[in-house]
Scaffold this active site. Sequence first.
Site, PDB file in Angstrom:
ATOM      1  N   ASN A   1       0.856  -1.185   0.000  1.00 26.24           N
ATOM      2  CA  ASN A   1       0.000   0.000   0.000  1.00 26.24           C
ATOM      3  C   ASN A   1       0.898   1.243   0.000  1.00 26.24           C
ATOM      4  OD1 ASN A   1      -1.820   2.034   0.539  1.00 26.24           O
ATOM      5  ND2 ASN A   1      -2.281   1.367   2.637  1.00 26.24           N
ATOM      6  N   TRP A   2       1.033   1.850  -1.175  1.00 24.19           N
ATOM      7  CA  TRP A   2       1.939   3.005  -1.293  1.00 24.19           C
ATOM      8  C   TRP A   2       1.392   4.242  -0.599  1.00 24.19           C
ATOM      9  CZ3 TRP A   2       3.915   3.148  -7.115  1.00 24.19           C
ATOM     10  CH2 TRP A   2       4.507   1.897  -7.406  1.00 24.19           C
ATOM     11  N   LYS A   3       0.103   4.223  -0.272  1.00 23.33           N
ATOM     12  CA  LYS A   3      -0.560   5.409   0.301  1.00 23.33           C
ATOM     13  C   LYS A   3      -0.335   6.612  -0.630  1.00 23.33           C
ATOM     14  CE  LYS A   3      -0.178   3.314   4.769  1.00 23.33           C
ATOM     15  NZ  LYS A   3      -0.241   3.452   6.215  1.00 23.33           N
TER      16      LYS A   3
ATOM     17  N   HIS B   1      -9.645   1.086   4.788  1.00 27.67           N
ATOM     18  CA  HIS B   1      -8.357   1.305   5.461  1.00 27.67           C
ATOM     19  C   HIS B   1      -8.584   2.290   6.613  1.00 27.67           C
ATOM     20  CE1 HIS B   1      -4.307   2.663   6.318  1.00 27.67           C
ATOM     21  NE2 HIS B   1      -3.905   1.525   5.785  1.00 27.67           N
TER      22      HIS B   1
ATOM     23  N   GLU C   1      -7.033   4.772   7.600  1.00 30.74           N
ATOM     24  CA  GLU C   1      -6.848   6.187   7.247  1.00 30.74           C
ATOM     25  C   GLU C   1      -8.089   6.746   6.551  1.00 30.74           C
ATOM     26  OE1 GLU C   1      -3.011   5.631   5.405  1.00 30.74           O
ATOM     27  OE2 GLU C   1      -2.218   5.167   7.391  1.00 30.74           O
TER      28      GLU C   1
ATOM     29  N   GLU D   1      -5.382  -4.705  10.713  1.00 34.25           N
ATOM     30  CA  GLU D   1      -4.363  -3.676  10.905  1.00 34.25           C
ATOM     31  C   GLU D   1      -4.662  -2.886  12.177  1.00 34.25           C
ATOM     32  OE1 GLU D   1      -2.328  -2.494   6.984  1.00 34.25           O
ATOM     33  OE2 GLU D   1      -4.174  -1.360   7.117  1.00 34.25           O
TER      34      GLU D   1
ATOM     35  N   GLY E   1       2.383   2.608  10.638  1.00 35.79           N
ATOM     36  CA  GLY E   1       3.325   3.703  10.437  1.00 35.79           C
ATOM     37  C   GLY E   1       4.033   4.144  11.711  1.00 35.79           C
TER      38      GLY E   1
ATOM     39  N   SER F   1       3.375  -1.788  10.412  1.00 37.32           N
ATOM     40  CA  SER F   1       4.823  -1.809  10.656  1.00 37.32           C
ATOM     41  C   SER F   1       5.476  -3.158  10.376  1.00 37.32           C
ATOM     42  CB  SER F   1       5.142  -1.328  12.081  1.00 37.32           C
ATOM     43  OG  SER F   1       4.748   0.024  12.235  1.00 37.32           O
TER      44      SER F   1
ATOM     45  N   GLY G   1       2.834  -0.972   4.277  1.00 34.75           N
ATOM     46  CA  GLY G   1       2.857   0.439   3.906  1.00 34.75           C
ATOM     47  C   GLY G   1       4.277   0.893   3.618  1.00 34.75           C
ATOM     48  N   GLY G   2       4.909   1.532   4.596  1.00 40.02           N
ATOM     49  CA  GLY G   2       6.237   2.128   4.419  1.00 40.02           C
ATOM     50  C   GLY G   2       7.255   1.215   3.757  1.00 40.02           C
TER      51      GLY G   2
HETATM   52  P1  PGA Z   1       2.791   0.557   7.593  1.00 36.45           P
HETATM   53  O1  PGA Z   1       1.310   0.703   6.959  1.00 36.45           O
HETATM   54  O2  PGA Z   1       3.355  -0.746   7.063  1.00 36.45           O
HETATM   55  O3  PGA Z   1       3.550   1.738   7.110  1.00 36.45           O
HETATM   56  O4  PGA Z   1       2.621   0.522   9.062  1.00 36.45           O
HETATM   57  C1  PGA Z   1       0.464  -0.403   6.781  1.00 36.45           C
HETATM   58  C2  PGA Z   1      -0.858   0.054   6.207  1.00 36.45           C
HETATM   59  O5  PGA Z   1      -1.383   1.080   6.631  1.00 36.45           O
HETATM   60  O6  PGA Z   1      -1.414  -0.604   5.311  1.00 36.45           O
END
Ligand code: PGA
Length: 253
Positions: free
Chosen positions: A9-11, A95, A97, A167, A173, A212, A233-234
């Site tokens: 997930n590049w966000k 998600h 967010e 999640e 993050g 994470s 994500g990251g």
């Molecule tokens: P993260 O994000 O790996 O940066 O914690 C995961 C996500 O929100 O899908």
Amino acid sequence: MRTPLVAGNWKMNGSHELTRDLLTGLEAGLDPADRAEIMVLPPFPYLTLARSLLVDSAIRLGAQDLSTRPDGAFTGDVSAAMLSDCGCSAVLVGHSERRTLHGETDEVVAEKFSAALAAGLLPILCVGETLEQREQGQTEAVVSRQLAAVLQSAGIAALAQAVVAYEPVWAIGTGRTATPLQAQEVHAAIRAQMSAEDATIGGQVRVLYGGSVKADNAAEIFAQQDIDGGLIGGASLSAESFLAIYRAANQSF
Ligand code: PGA
């Protein structure tokens, strides 16, 4: 046997250059013996570039969100059919967010889930509790309510064509990941909730862990019985770290 899936997930990160570099790097690092699935979820503007770079690739393409509506006067929204037309075969739904920053309720998430399925996309339904909810002992109740909203509106048969991603919001993050056992506990509860409605489907649906996940903790997380890969994500923004996580998923069979 559930095939593990690792989805990146590049966000709201990336550019034409990053899309080109990252996808070329990932492609070069794949091994024909890999059996786990791999997917990238770039921002909308880079989907068509990604699609052109992924022709004949094992890397699946997905998007991060979609509209509940099929078409029409919804400025700024993107429909499931458009995603499909841009080469996506999957889409994130709910998600955290989107839930927290855009006020998406369980009902909206359930509508998006159905819109994705209706267009032939694989919905990846994200669920998870906040730190406050965990500290108050509400983790399973919150996750169960989020899952129930979709089960009630779409039905258990629809889950057979979907993926669930657990999640914990406090792990996203933050560098603070759930311990493998904390994650496994919630994954088992998610599977039990689905199995209570249909044992076969409950046993088949892939439940990913996200929050994470990094190259150095992926293997122990993916080794858990009810964890079928990760939503990253990251660490999905570098070919090297995303491939290392994907390697861990391949070894978790
Ligand atoms: P993260 O994000 O790996 O940066 O914690 C995961 C996500 O929100 O899908």
